[in-house]
Structures are given as C-alpha cells and as structure tokens.
Write a protein that holds these residues in place. Structure first.
Motif, PDB file in Angstrom:
ATOM      1  N   THR A  11       6.478  -0.009 -10.004  1.00  0.00           N
ATOM      2  CA  THR A  11       5.729   0.990  -9.226  1.00  0.00           C
ATOM      3  C   THR A  11       5.463   2.264 -10.018  1.00  0.00           C
ATOM      4  O   THR A  11       4.884   3.215  -9.494  1.00  0.00           O
ATOM      5  CB  THR A  11       6.488   1.346  -7.935  1.00  0.00           C
TER       6      THR A  11
ATOM      7  N   GLN B 270      -0.271   0.659  -8.446  1.00  0.00           N
ATOM      8  CA  GLN B 270       0.436   0.561  -9.722  1.00  0.00           C
ATOM      9  C   GLN B 270       1.008  -0.843  -9.921  1.00  0.00           C
ATOM     10  O   GLN B 270       1.013  -1.371 -11.039  1.00  0.00           O
ATOM     11  CB  GLN B 270       1.555   1.603  -9.787  1.00  0.00           C
TER      12      GLN B 270
ATOM     13  N   TYR C  69       0.392   3.344  -3.178  1.00  0.00           N
ATOM     14  CA  TYR C  69       1.609   3.042  -3.934  1.00  0.00           C
ATOM     15  C   TYR C  69       1.510   1.701  -4.651  1.00  0.00           C
ATOM     16  O   TYR C  69       1.942   1.546  -5.792  1.00  0.00           O
ATOM     17  CB  TYR C  69       2.760   3.037  -2.932  1.00  0.00           C
TER      18      TYR C  69
ATOM     19  N   ALA D 241       2.609  -1.343   0.168  1.00  0.00           N
ATOM     20  CA  ALA D 241       3.404  -1.904  -0.919  1.00  0.00           C
ATOM     21  C   ALA D 241       4.228  -3.097  -0.444  1.00  0.00           C
ATOM     22  O   ALA D 241       4.270  -4.137  -1.109  1.00  0.00           O
ATOM     23  CB  ALA D 241       4.312  -0.823  -1.503  1.00  0.00           C
TER      24      ALA D 241
ATOM     25  N   MET E 100       3.322  10.860  -0.596  1.00  0.00           N
ATOM     26  CA  MET E 100       3.927   9.662  -0.021  1.00  0.00           C
ATOM     27  C   MET E 100       3.770   9.650   1.489  1.00  0.00           C
ATOM     28  O   MET E 100       3.894  10.684   2.152  1.00  0.00           O
ATOM     29  CB  MET E 100       5.414   9.589  -0.384  1.00  0.00           C
TER      30      MET E 100
ATOM     31  N   SER F  83      12.617   3.346  -3.774  1.00  0.00           N
ATOM     32  CA  SER F  83      11.907   3.023  -5.006  1.00  0.00           C
ATOM     33  C   SER F  83      12.586   1.887  -5.762  1.00  0.00           C
ATOM     34  O   SER F  83      11.926   0.943  -6.218  1.00  0.00           O
ATOM     35  CB  SER F  83      11.829   4.272  -5.890  1.00  0.00           C
TER      36      SER F  83
ATOM     37  N   ILE G 110       1.367   4.107   2.906  1.00  0.00           N
ATOM     38  CA  ILE G 110       1.478   3.736   1.499  1.00  0.00           C
ATOM     39  C   ILE G 110       2.632   2.773   1.296  1.00  0.00           C
ATOM     40  O   ILE G 110       2.535   1.775   0.571  1.00  0.00           O
ATOM     41  CB  ILE G 110       1.649   4.993   0.627  1.00  0.00           C
ATOM     42  N   ILE G 111       3.754   3.040   1.963  1.00  0.00           N
ATOM     43  CA  ILE G 111       4.920   2.154   1.855  1.00  0.00           C
ATOM     44  C   ILE G 111       4.602   0.795   2.469  1.00  0.00           C
ATOM     45  O   ILE G 111       4.937  -0.254   1.913  1.00  0.00           O
ATOM     46  CB  ILE G 111       6.131   2.798   2.550  1.00  0.00           C
TER      47      ILE G 111
END
Length: 242
Positions: free
Chosen positions: A158, A185, A182, A224, A216, A139, A220-221
């Motif tokens: 985020t 945001q 993710y 981002a 999660m 994060s 999603i990662i």
C-alpha cells in the motif's frame, strides 16, 4: 533536462507545498516536480504558481477541475511524464510523510536494475513514527492481506512512495486502472508484478503528517478490503482486459 520527475498530488496542502518543493530542489540530484492539484480551495495551486517564478524550468503544475481521487491524479501525472520522456517517474506525498532525501535511494535502486522501487515501511520491521496504534495495525494488516490474496512478495504493497522506470508505465494499461483511493497503490504494484517486472523495496522511515489533514476515509478502506479480492478475480478470469 532532468531524467526524473516527482509527481506530487495535492488537495488543500497550502501548509506543506512550498516546503516540500524546496526540499526536493535542495537535493544533490536534479529532480523535476509536477504538482497535480485538484482545484484546492485553500490556494495550493496559486502558491505553486508563485514558486514557478523562482523555479521556472523544473516546477510544473496541472490543475484539475475537481477532487477526483489520488489514483486519477497520479495517472494524469504519469501520462504527462511519459509524453515528456522522463526515464524515472516518482510518486510522493506532499505532507513530509515521505522524506525527500529518500528519493535518491529509490532512484539508485532503479538505476541499479529494479523496474519499480518502493519506499517500504515494513521491509525491516515497522518503521512508522507518530501513527496511533490502530493506524499501524490497519496498515500492516492490509499489507498481510494483500500479500495473501495476490501472491506478491511485497512487504508494503500500500506504500505511496514509489519510483517507476518509464517503460513500466508505458506497458500498464493506465486507462483500465480502476482504483482511485488507498487501493490504487496496490493495483499499480499488482499490475507491475503481473507483467513480470522487478520490484525492489527500499526501507524508509514513514512519519505521519504534522500539518494539514489526512485524506484517509472509510470508503477508501472499504475499497482496499473488498476491491483487492475482486482485482485478483479479474486478473484470473479477464486476463485480456485486466
């Protein structure tokens, strides 16, 4: 009629939804709550319907047909809130990772002049409880990466605990927002930043969920990491459509 609406997107939050709704309504300030549920098989929406018998004037429910992503759930809620002329529109998770009393602090920041206030985990160091080290590093690293790519001076881009003034959402082209996970945001803050609105961070303590399962995932990662760079490129070369 409250001037503030808290949007809570849900999918399988039966363990948390009653407690989080009641915690919001226990606050001194009068907030309304809109739950946007993606047809949770665990009965989350049915629980909200039961709660509406107790809170008929300030608890609302929108049930979508399928699990379509966090971003689209919030956009659904934003449009609902704009149509009903709420002045302050909030994003908040159902799992108590965001502390309901902090809603009043986010509200105060916008009342005092901010166009968007962000519940920030990283404004004053790292204020995260019960996260494994790899989640903290992921994060915090993502936040640094976003600042580097976008130029935004937001410590926690985020973050999902946010208050918008209505005019911000009215001037963002909501139907052109691309990200659903993710990175949603990040995109909302970036669009707010590009429009020249004031973003203020309010330091909070973020606590990992105790009940239920995290949403999660690897996809999603990936969205981002790779999506933020492409978002920046679109903002530079497709300004009229971004």
């Amino acid at each position: 009629m409250s001037d503030s609406l808290v949007i809570i997107p849900t999918y399988n939050e039966i363990e948390n939804i009653e407690a989080i709704v009641k915690a919001v309504f226990d606050l001194e300030k009068d907030f309304h709550v809109l739950v946007v549920d993606d047809n949770s098989p665990d009965g989350t929406a049915a629980m909200v319907q039961r709660l509406q018998q107790t809170f008929p004037d300030n608890l609302f429910l929108e049930v979508r047909h399928e699990k379509s992503g966090l971003g689209t759930a919030y956009i659904h809620g934003f449009k609902w809130a704009i149509a009903r002329k709420y002045d302050y529109i909030f994003e908040m998770d159902a799992d108590f990772s965001h502390s309901p009393p902090d809603l009043e602090r986010l509200y105060a920041a916008c009342v005092q002049g901010a166009d968007m206030s962000v519940g920030s985990r990283y404004k004053k160091g790292v204020n995260v409880v019960n996260w494994p080290l790899y989640r903290v590093l992921l994060s915090y690293g993502a936040s640094f990466y976003v600042k580097m790519i976008t130029g935004m001076r937001v410590h926690d881009p985020t973050a999902g605990f946010v208050c918008y003034k209505r005019h911000v959402l009215e001037n963002i082209a909501l139907d052109s927002v691309r990200f659903v996970g993710y990175a949603f945001q990040i995109e909302m803050k970036f669009r707010t930043y590009l429009l020249g609105y004031t973003i203020e961070e309010v330091s909070i303590v973020f606590r990992d969920r105790v009940k239920g399962k995290s949403k999660m995932s690897g996809s999603i990662i990936k969205e981002a990491v790779f999506g933020v760079f492409m978002m920046k490129m679109r903002s530079m070369f497709q300004k009229n459509r971004f």
